[in-house]
Design an enzyme around this catalytic site. Structure first.
Site, short mmCIF file in Angstrom:
data_model
loop_
_atom_site.label_atom_id
_atom_site.label_comp_id
_atom_site.label_asym_id
_atom_site.label_seq_id
_atom_site.Cartn_x
_atom_site.Cartn_y
_atom_site.Cartn_z
N ASP A 1 -0.45 2.81 8.64
CA ASP A 1 -0.89 2.28 9.49
C ASP A 1 -0.02 2.29 11.06
O ASP A 1 -0.64 2.04 12.01
CB ASP A 1 -1.26 0.77 9.27
CG ASP A 1 -2.52 0.67 8.46
OD1 ASP A 1 -3.20 1.66 8.20
OD2 ASP A 1 -2.59 -0.46 7.66
N ARG B 1 1.02 -5.29 -6.30
CA ARG B 1 1.15 -6.63 -5.91
C ARG B 1 1.75 -7.53 -6.70
O ARG B 1 1.62 -7.35 -8.02
CB ARG B 1 -0.34 -7.37 -5.55
CG ARG B 1 -0.92 -6.40 -4.39
CD ARG B 1 -2.26 -7.09 -4.07
NE ARG B 1 -2.85 -6.08 -3.06
CZ ARG B 1 -4.30 -6.00 -2.81
NH1 ARG B 1 -5.05 -7.08 -3.44
NH2 ARG B 1 -4.73 -5.50 -2.22
N THR C 1 4.08 3.29 5.55
CA THR C 1 2.74 2.58 5.48
C THR C 1 2.04 3.68 6.68
O THR C 1 2.35 3.90 7.55
CB THR C 1 2.50 1.30 6.31
OG1 THR C 1 1.19 0.99 6.72
CG2 THR C 1 3.54 1.01 7.34
N ASP D 1 1.97 0.27 12.24
CA ASP D 1 1.90 -0.97 12.74
C ASP D 1 3.00 -1.90 12.50
O ASP D 1 3.11 -2.95 12.47
CB ASP D 1 0.57 -1.94 12.30
CG ASP D 1 0.73 -2.31 10.86
OD1 ASP D 1 1.50 -1.42 10.22
OD2 ASP D 1 -0.24 -2.93 10.38
N ARG E 1 13.61 9.79 -2.82
CA ARG E 1 14.51 10.92 -3.21
C ARG E 1 15.77 11.04 -2.23
O ARG E 1 16.78 11.02 -2.67
CB ARG E 1 13.76 12.00 -2.92
CG ARG E 1 14.51 13.66 -2.80
CD ARG E 1 13.80 14.77 -2.61
NE ARG E 1 14.34 16.00 -2.60
CZ ARG E 1 14.82 16.52 -1.23
NH1 ARG E 1 15.03 15.84 -0.43
NH2 ARG E 1 15.47 17.83 -1.56
N LYS F 1 -26.15 16.31 25.86
CA LYS F 1 -25.50 16.51 24.67
C LYS F 1 -26.18 15.99 23.63
O LYS F 1 -26.57 14.81 23.39
CB LYS F 1 -24.14 15.54 24.80
CG LYS F 1 -23.03 15.79 24.07
CD LYS F 1 -21.89 15.59 24.80
CE LYS F 1 -20.67 16.56 24.15
NZ LYS F 1 -19.30 15.79 24.83
N GLY G 1 0.85 -1.35 0.15
CA GLY G 1 -0.11 0.04 0.15
C GLY G 1 0.87 1.25 -0.16
O GLY G 1 2.02 1.31 0.61
N GLY H 1 -11.52 15.51 19.29
CA GLY H 1 -12.46 15.69 20.09
C GLY H 1 -13.73 14.85 19.92
O GLY H 1 -14.58 15.25 20.57
N GLN I 1 -7.19 8.99 2.96
CA GLN I 1 -6.34 8.83 4.05
C GLN I 1 -4.88 8.29 3.56
O GLN I 1 -3.69 8.47 4.15
CB GLN I 1 -6.86 7.84 5.08
CG GLN I 1 -7.81 8.44 6.01
CD GLN I 1 -8.32 7.23 6.76
OE1 GLN I 1 -8.32 6.99 7.76
NE2 GLN I 1 -9.24 6.77 6.03
N SER J 1 6.07 -6.40 2.35
CA SER J 1 7.25 -6.01 1.46
C SER J 1 8.53 -6.47 2.10
O SER J 1 9.51 -6.83 1.63
CB SER J 1 7.36 -4.57 1.42
OG SER J 1 5.86 -4.01 1.11
N ARG K 1 -17.46 17.56 11.81
CA ARG K 1 -17.88 18.25 13.21
C ARG K 1 -18.76 19.44 13.08
O ARG K 1 -19.74 19.83 13.77
CB ARG K 1 -16.55 18.60 14.08
CG ARG K 1 -16.91 19.16 15.22
CD ARG K 1 -17.40 18.77 16.43
NE ARG K 1 -16.65 17.68 17.27
CZ ARG K 1 -17.00 17.00 18.19
NH1 ARG K 1 -18.26 16.85 18.62
NH2 ARG K 1 -16.00 16.37 18.65
#
Lengths: 326, 326, 326, 326
Positions: free
Chosen positions: B131, B75, B129, B133, B24, B217, B14, B189, B258, B108, B158
């Site tokens: 994530d 892939r 990546t 992780d 670079r 709320k 990804g 928040g 994202q 990878s 929001r």
């Protein structure tokens, strides 16, 4: 000239970036002309529930660059009944309101038209909606911001599409009108744009995909208006994958991010102009109309007409879209 | 010191913002040290298909601020077979590569580890990546950008949530790890944050909603990690609406936006550091490791360990999340 | 455990993005622990002039993403006198404050240290300044946002530099420390970076320009820290033009845009962590210290040390800068 | 219909965001109509130095969202001489160019007009400049992006102005025209706007500052067009400080950041439309004109007129500015 001692302002329907700038302009125009501005909370509901307050220039400081509407917006089933509107009118009267500025879209203007017809409350509509589907103005408040939000999101997806040889189907807002899809699609360099105004079909998209496949093009962005007739974008993705198993199809629904965010310069200036115009029209004794901008001039359109008619998509722009996506 | 005349660089898996900055940096570090850099297109596939070229400092001009990876990522099922890796190695050898820098994630690195073990090709992993992780580094390249993209999107939502008294369920990326959800949730928040590391459940969210309802709320943002155990965010939305018909529930999946966008300063600096480190390690005769940053210092971790272990979510941050959402 | 019934919070000195997030976190942490939070307006001036108010969770709703500080910040000459601090302390006492959280930089911490030493008012410092020049924390609140603002601005200038073959000298903030210049310079791909920590000189820059001229490089970005020893960026520009009449030199001072803007994710999360830590330390009976983050863990440093020592620029990063700008 | 086998395209003068989108549109329109597009590098200099190449649809992939101009722009003294233009024409002829699309402003159009008059080379002007000071179009390419860049910068400064009770003088671009100052000033909620079209003076600003001082307003933003008659913004700042020692005056010159950045949706769509129109006009045998947009329709204006006339500032908008800044 109509004597205006107090003018109420509310936002109604779906919120749009620039609504705060419009409220600020209405409030400050009132003060400029010696009128007491009254802020009504949560749209027509605030009128019915007597949720309003006199405000001043400071009340609207530092909101011109904020998304959303600090007066909030709410659906109000009660206002759709004659009884609801009578209650709203009585509260408005008791609060001393001589006129009402309603910032919103079609549905909000219908309410304004009815309370004026039934009770003689002078109303002015200000077009605030991201969809740009209001007749009587070249642009609605919030539309330019939504366009840029959509374009920035598609730009980001383009980064990853280019990295990976994929087909992205991206749904943008515009249930009944393809303005956002057409403009953001051109601006983001989409390979295909599907809008409700055109009789696109799975077949047509498929043709195009087949051709681009032959042309060796390996990644594609397709922008789809949420009102597109062939069904939801998820179903569309499934159909494409069935016909073109060699494509890795990804579906993204941009959704509510398009309603928020800091308003662009165009939206803030438009909101500022229309807020001033709304107050000035009421003071001139003009009401039952929406203020808008046509060819860079402020114009008025009867609310009835603003509601019933619709801006057509620009044929020349459709042609441009076809040419630049060769 | 290992004699390195040519070093190859590829991006795999990804894509993530900052990969271009890392490429670079690898290229320029090679030039700085008198090594010829070789760009390999489309990940391991480019090795197998001999899709590579010698590059210079100019080849990577004006890409540090671009999202995605200009080398593309693909892939490659063939590289998962010993035969594929043999072919890749033979091409690398024929091209004169003395070492390989692999920018990507878990999968990878597995490939890099295997080609080094089987054929003795010195490899360095660079964690790229969104994530976060990967074990062996405090941050992965792309993570900070993805966080900010998520936060900006939630900020926009929001605006409209506040205008309307609604409950928004927003799914962010992070299949196995709640880093993005936890950090973007705190930063935006959010009223609730659901992550795979915690045994949240519909019941727990329901409790919280009931309490916030009692507290008056009226609008809420719930950030949900895509790996959250209770099932997809759409199903979750349905469950909430059944239990709380008074809430108007809206679901947004942020999705692929994202992965794209201009990298943030942190990601560009991290990518620049790790690119330099990768080349320097190869020259020092160190390989089979991933370079990362721990406590602001460059460190190395054996690829095997980087793949098998995982960063734990910060318990202190979970506590902070609970406190600031009172 | 120290009994804390009321805790005051103020922002002081130059404002920084994320200060609002820190205030919000202090306020909500107080509420979480059953402490009454008190907001003090305009820094120490508000203490002296008794400009403070009890606040609740709602008081800090929807500010986490706002730049600046809604409590305002002001210089206060009076607080630098023992009499001023006595007055401030008496007001704090009268308001029932058991502790004080001071969000700011060096100067603000000196004030906090003195009021604690002289009057026994427990104080905690929270590092909020864009310059990142506070000892005892890896990062200060606002620094990451300022970095990204600088990088985005330089990116824009790069667009036009590339279009025109020009030399741009861009001054970024950091009077005593080159953190912003070094990091934004690396991230924006600057050809040269001048910081106060290094003995750069016109001659050295001139050498580099001469070499790049020979290399056929026709446009350049030089990032200059405002504290750079050779004098202001305008004078530097003049000197370059005299030596290299073939260059069209343009000077830009980024200035105050670096202090504003929506805080980044990192700054919001850092502010949230440190706000929680500040309240918890006070409750644990710890004071006279600054809370910071080192290696991702919350740590405390005596205010005296935080004021007198300084973070050194990272030598490894200087090396990276030299390598990637080949 | 004019037979057009090859059309050249160049960017000239100050660069503007959206120029790349315009180049892309010219190139793709050529391909759509079976014309060979030729990219000319570095403006008229490229014509004189024979620095041009045939391009295809792929040559302009992924540039629609990039600031600057990838063809570069350069001043060319030689083209201002008849001999220079003769050389340019001969190169154009030798390259087989049947028409020329010039993207730029006033000065660029003068060059186009002369090479057409002197040598019969059909030319079309496309208005690309951030200043919006070209007659014959409601908007120039780059103007909307520059406006938004200015507004975002002023928003950031507002954050810190509000935090500190200061007076900021912010200079925006527009040497001869106050369009950017007026629109960005309204959009950013500036307290005062100084433009070259109005006979503002230090005295007038002073009056306003005195009044706002009396009104207790403690922070102010004044947006100043760089062409404002009373002299530079630095001198203005000095004059204000002398008269109002109680104000802390800060001066910011936004400068070249206004020329760069990703183009907005409006600029990309405008550029796409005008690029198509330029090619279509040439094919229709129309030349010596600039294409522009008036009231959302594509129109043409003789280059001579586009150069000699100027758009007036909108009086109604000046009035709006006065009202909303009460």
């Amino acid at each position: 000239m109509a004597e205006m001692k107090k003018i109420g302002v509310l936002t109604s329907g779906g919120d749009a970036p620039g609504m705060n700038a419009a409220i600020r302009s209405v409030v400050r125009s009132c003060i400029y002309y010696g009128v007491q501005p009254v802020a009504i909370h949560e749209g027509y509901k605030g009128l019915i529930e007597n949720n309003m307050e006199e405000v001043n220039a400071r009340s609207v400081a530092n909101i011109i660059n904020q998304g959303g509407t600090f007066l909030k917006s709410a659906r109000c089933a009660e206002f759709r009944t004659p009884e609801g509107r009578t209650k709203a009118f009585e509260n408005a009267k008791a609060a001393g309101l001589d006129g009402l500025v309603v910032i919103g879209g079609d549905g909000s203007f219908t309410g304004a038209m009815l309370i004026e017809k039934e009770h003689g409350m002078p109303c002015i509509g200000v077009p605030g909606t991201i969809d740009n589907d209001i007749f009587g103005t070249d642009y609605t408040i919030g539309y330019d911001t939504a366009l840029n939000t959509a374009v920035e999101a598609i730009d980001k997806i383009r980064d990853t599409a280019t990295s990976h040889n994929r087909l992205f189907l991206i749904e943008v807002m515009g249930r009944d009108a393809g303005f956002i899809a057409l403009n953001s699609g051109i601006a983001a360099g989409a390979e295909e744009i599907l809008i409700p105004e055109e009789d696109h079909s799975v077949d047509k998209l498929m043709d195009s995909l087949q051709n681009s496949g032959r042309a060796g093009k390996t990644s594609s962005i397709v922008v789809v208006s949420e009102g597109e007739k062939i069904g939801g974008v998820v179903e569309l993705g499934r159909a494409v994958e069935e016909s073109f198993p060699e494509y890795e199809v990804k579906v993204t629904v941009l959704g509510h991010i398009q309603r928020g965010g800091k308003p662009t310069c165009v939206d803030r200036v438009l909101a500022s102009r229309l807020g001033v115009a709304a107050v000035e029209k009421l003071r001139e004794g003009i009401s039952g109309v929406m203020v808008g901008v046509r060819d860079q001039k402020v114009v008025t359109t009867p609310l009835e007409e603003a509601i019933s008619k619709h801006n057509a998509i620009d044929d020349d722009l459709l042609r441009v879209a076809d040419i630049v996506t060769v």
